[in-house]
Design a protein around this motif. Structure first.
Motif, PDB file in Angstrom:
ATOM      1  N   THR A   5       0.850  -1.189   0.000  1.00  7.04           N
ATOM      2  CA  THR A   5       0.000   0.000   0.000  1.00  7.04           C
ATOM      3  C   THR A   5       0.884   1.237   0.000  1.00  7.04           C
ATOM      4  O   THR A   5       1.769   1.379   0.845  1.00  7.04           O
ATOM      5  CB  THR A   5      -0.928   0.033   1.238  1.00  7.04           C
ATOM      6  N   ILE A   6       0.649   2.093  -0.997  1.00  9.40           N
ATOM      7  CA  ILE A   6       1.371   3.361  -1.073  1.00  9.40           C
ATOM      8  C   ILE A   6       0.324   4.464  -0.876  1.00  9.40           C
ATOM      9  O   ILE A   6      -0.660   4.527  -1.623  1.00  9.40           O
ATOM     10  CB  ILE A   6       2.075   3.537  -2.425  1.00  9.40           C
ATOM     11  N   VAL A   7       0.536   5.291   0.140  1.00 13.48           N
ATOM     12  CA  VAL A   7      -0.418   6.353   0.442  1.00 13.48           C
ATOM     13  C   VAL A   7       0.123   7.669  -0.107  1.00 13.48           C
ATOM     14  O   VAL A   7       1.192   8.130   0.314  1.00 13.48           O
ATOM     15  CB  VAL A   7      -0.664   6.467   1.964  1.00 13.48           C
ATOM     16  N   ALA A   8      -0.585   8.222  -1.084  1.00 22.73           N
ATOM     17  CA  ALA A   8      -0.168   9.497  -1.673  1.00 22.73           C
ATOM     18  C   ALA A   8      -0.333  10.608  -0.640  1.00 22.73           C
ATOM     19  O   ALA A   8      -1.035  10.442   0.369  1.00 22.73           O
ATOM     20  CB  ALA A   8      -1.007   9.791  -2.914  1.00 22.73           C
ATOM     21  N   ARG A  13      -5.102   6.023  -1.214  1.00 23.56           N
ATOM     22  CA  ARG A  13      -4.380   4.770  -0.951  1.00 23.56           C
ATOM     23  C   ARG A  13      -4.320   3.938  -2.222  1.00 23.56           C
ATOM     24  O   ARG A  13      -5.352   3.649  -2.829  1.00 23.56           O
ATOM     25  CB  ARG A  13      -5.089   3.956   0.140  1.00 23.56           C
ATOM     26  N   PHE A  14      -3.134   3.568  -2.626  1.00 26.54           N
ATOM     27  CA  PHE A  14      -2.937   2.674  -3.765  1.00 26.54           C
ATOM     28  C   PHE A  14      -2.642   1.294  -3.195  1.00 26.54           C
ATOM     29  O   PHE A  14      -1.561   1.071  -2.640  1.00 26.54           O
ATOM     30  CB  PHE A  14      -1.780   3.165  -4.642  1.00 26.54           C
ATOM     31  N   GLU A  15      -3.624   0.399  -3.272  1.00 28.68           N
ATOM     32  CA  GLU A  15      -3.456  -0.938  -2.698  1.00 28.68           C
ATOM     33  C   GLU A  15      -3.126  -1.891  -3.839  1.00 28.68           C
ATOM     34  O   GLU A  15      -3.961  -2.158  -4.699  1.00 28.68           O
ATOM     35  CB  GLU A  15      -4.702  -1.318  -1.924  1.00 28.68           C
ATOM     36  N   LEU A  16      -1.890  -2.348  -3.858  1.00 24.48           N
ATOM     37  CA  LEU A  16      -1.353  -3.036  -5.031  1.00 24.48           C
ATOM     38  C   LEU A  16      -0.977  -4.480  -4.714  1.00 24.48           C
ATOM     39  O   LEU A  16      -0.561  -4.791  -3.590  1.00 24.48           O
ATOM     40  CB  LEU A  16      -0.097  -2.305  -5.515  1.00 24.48           C
ATOM     41  N   ASP A  17      -1.109  -5.346  -5.715  1.00 27.67           N
ATOM     42  CA  ASP A  17      -0.544  -6.691  -5.652  1.00 27.67           C
ATOM     43  C   ASP A  17       0.758  -6.628  -6.428  1.00 27.67           C
ATOM     44  O   ASP A  17       0.751  -6.294  -7.619  1.00 27.67           O
ATOM     45  CB  ASP A  17      -1.490  -7.702  -6.323  1.00 27.67           C
ATOM     46  N   ASN A  27       6.883  -0.148  -8.521  1.00 29.66           N
ATOM     47  CA  ASN A  27       5.435  -0.339  -8.414  1.00 29.66           C
ATOM     48  C   ASN A  27       4.692   0.992  -8.342  1.00 29.66           C
ATOM     49  O   ASN A  27       3.598   1.127  -8.882  1.00 29.66           O
ATOM     50  CB  ASN A  27       5.114  -1.228  -7.207  1.00 29.66           C
ATOM     51  N   ALA A  28       5.311   1.976  -7.708  1.00 29.04           N
ATOM     52  CA  ALA A  28       4.701   3.301  -7.637  1.00 29.04           C
ATOM     53  C   ALA A  28       4.604   3.912  -9.032  1.00 29.04           C
ATOM     54  O   ALA A  28       3.564   4.430  -9.438  1.00 29.04           O
ATOM     55  CB  ALA A  28       5.512   4.203  -6.712  1.00 29.04           C
ATOM     56  N   VAL A  29       5.709   3.827  -9.777  1.00 32.17           N
ATOM     57  CA  VAL A  29       5.740   4.419 -11.126  1.00 32.17           C
ATOM     58  C   VAL A  29       4.751   3.686 -12.042  1.00 32.17           C
ATOM     59  O   VAL A  29       3.967   4.308 -12.765  1.00 32.17           O
ATOM     60  CB  VAL A  29       7.176   4.366 -11.687  1.00 32.17           C
ATOM     61  N   ARG A  30       4.772   2.365 -11.974  1.00 38.41           N
ATOM     62  CA  ARG A  30       3.900   1.546 -12.817  1.00 38.41           C
ATOM     63  C   ARG A  30       2.424   1.870 -12.586  1.00 38.41           C
ATOM     64  O   ARG A  30       1.607   1.766 -13.476  1.00 38.41           O
ATOM     65  CB  ARG A  30       4.159   0.075 -12.475  1.00 38.41           C
ATOM     66  N   ASN A  31       2.099   2.271 -11.381  1.00 39.94           N
ATOM     67  CA  ASN A  31       0.705   2.545 -11.034  1.00 39.94           C
ATOM     68  C   ASN A  31       0.402   4.037 -10.940  1.00 39.94           C
ATOM     69  O   ASN A  31      -0.624   4.435 -10.401  1.00 39.94           O
ATOM     70  CB  ASN A  31       0.355   1.830  -9.725  1.00 39.94           C
ATOM     71  N   SER A  32       1.322   4.847 -11.478  1.00 37.30           N
ATOM     72  CA  SER A  32       1.135   6.303 -11.535  1.00 37.30           C
ATOM     73  C   SER A  32       0.790   6.919 -10.186  1.00 37.30           C
ATOM     74  O   SER A  32      -0.096   7.770 -10.085  1.00 37.30           O
ATOM     75  CB  SER A  32       0.061   6.660 -12.569  1.00 37.30           C
ATOM     76  N   VAL A  33       1.484   6.476  -9.151  1.00 35.02           N
ATOM     77  CA  VAL A  33       1.282   7.087  -7.833  1.00 35.02           C
ATOM     78  C   VAL A  33       1.879   8.488  -7.877  1.00 35.02           C
ATOM     79  O   VAL A  33       3.063   8.642  -8.208  1.00 35.02           O
ATOM     80  CB  VAL A  33       1.968   6.250  -6.732  1.00 35.02           C
ATOM     81  N   PRO A  34       1.091   9.521  -7.575  1.00 39.54           N
ATOM     82  CA  PRO A  34       1.641  10.872  -7.641  1.00 39.54           C
ATOM     83  C   PRO A  34       2.685  11.115  -6.545  1.00 39.54           C
ATOM     84  O   PRO A  34       2.557  10.602  -5.432  1.00 39.54           O
ATOM     85  CB  PRO A  34       0.410  11.772  -7.426  1.00 39.54           C
ATOM     86  N   ARG A  83      13.073   6.430   3.628  1.00 36.97           N
ATOM     87  CA  ARG A  83      13.843   5.512   2.781  1.00 36.97           C
ATOM     88  C   ARG A  83      13.683   5.969   1.331  1.00 36.97           C
ATOM     89  O   ARG A  83      12.759   6.707   1.001  1.00 36.97           O
ATOM     90  CB  ARG A  83      13.316   4.074   2.897  1.00 36.97           C
ATOM     91  N   LEU A  84      14.597   5.532   0.496  1.00 37.90           N
ATOM     92  CA  LEU A  84      14.420   5.729  -0.946  1.00 37.90           C
ATOM     93  C   LEU A  84      13.711   4.485  -1.462  1.00 37.90           C
ATOM     94  O   LEU A  84      14.188   3.360  -1.270  1.00 37.90           O
ATOM     95  CB  LEU A  84      15.770   5.937  -1.624  1.00 37.90           C
ATOM     96  N   SER A  85      12.575   4.708  -2.119  1.00 41.36           N
ATOM     97  CA  SER A  85      11.712   3.557  -2.441  1.00 41.36           C
ATOM     98  C   SER A  85      12.319   2.645  -3.501  1.00 41.36           C
ATOM     99  O   SER A  85      11.921   1.490  -3.623  1.00 41.36           O
ATOM    100  CB  SER A  85      10.321   4.024  -2.859  1.00 41.36           C
ATOM    101  N   CYS A  86      13.321   3.148  -4.255  1.00 46.18           N
ATOM    102  CA  CYS A  86      13.967   2.253  -5.234  1.00 46.18           C
ATOM    103  C   CYS A  86      14.893   1.271  -4.551  1.00 46.18           C
ATOM    104  O   CYS A  86      15.386   0.327  -5.186  1.00 46.18           O
ATOM    105  CB  CYS A  86      14.718   3.042  -6.303  1.00 46.18           C
ATOM    106  N   GLN A  87      15.152   1.498  -3.277  1.00 47.09           N
ATOM    107  CA  GLN A  87      16.061   0.609  -2.548  1.00 47.09           C
ATOM    108  C   GLN A  87      15.300  -0.352  -1.621  1.00 47.09           C
ATOM    109  O   GLN A  87      15.907  -1.079  -0.858  1.00 47.09           O
ATOM    110  CB  GLN A  87      17.073   1.441  -1.748  1.00 47.09           C
ATOM    111  N   ILE A  88      13.975  -0.314  -1.692  1.00 50.40           N
ATOM    112  CA  ILE A  88      13.181  -1.265  -0.888  1.00 50.40           C
ATOM    113  C   ILE A  88      12.661  -2.338  -1.833  1.00 50.40           C
ATOM    114  O   ILE A  88      11.804  -2.079  -2.682  1.00 50.40           O
ATOM    115  CB  ILE A  88      11.996  -0.587  -0.186  1.00 50.40           C
TER     116      ILE A  88
END
Ligand code: FES
Length: 106
Positions: A5-8, A13-17, A27-34, A83-88
């Motif tokens: 889950t990424i919360v803008a 809330r972007f709830e992703l599989d 996953n954030a970029v793929r789902n256009s999370v602002p 954290r930097l999300s590209c490193q998680i």
């Protein structure tokens, strides 16, 4: 598949599989999370993929590595949960992870 889950910043809330092995940033970029700009494409060289890990998850996600820590100096409003999300990287024991997008990246 694991849940992420990424919360803008506006509370959406972007709830992703998501696939294990992918990163939170991908996953954030793929789902256009602002709010996740990821200018360097995941090379740990831009700090525009900054997120706050939900406090319930900080221990499991762990601290940033030295290179990421250095890059976080360039992020805005850095907190202990930053954290930097590209490193998680998504893995089975991060199933259900929640991260929050900051107000701005730079
Ligand atoms: Fe550039 Fe994460 S995408 S540091």
């Amino acid at each position: 598949m694991t849940k992420l889950t990424i919360v803008a910043f506006d509370g959406t809330r972007f709830e992703l599989d998501v696939d294990p092995g992918s990163t939170v940033m991908e996953n954030a970029v793929r789902n256009s999370v602002p709010g996740i700009e990821a200018e360097c494409g995941g090379a740990c060289a831009c700090a525009t993929c900054h997120v706050y890990v939900d406090e319930a998850w900080t221990e499991k996600v762990g601290p940033p590595a030295a290179m990421e820590e250095d890059m976080l100096d360039f992020a805005v409003d850095v907190r202990p949960t930053s954290r930097l999300s590209c490193q998680i990287k998504i893995k089975a024991d991060l199933d259900g992870l929640v991260v929050n997008v900051p107000e701005r990246q730079a």
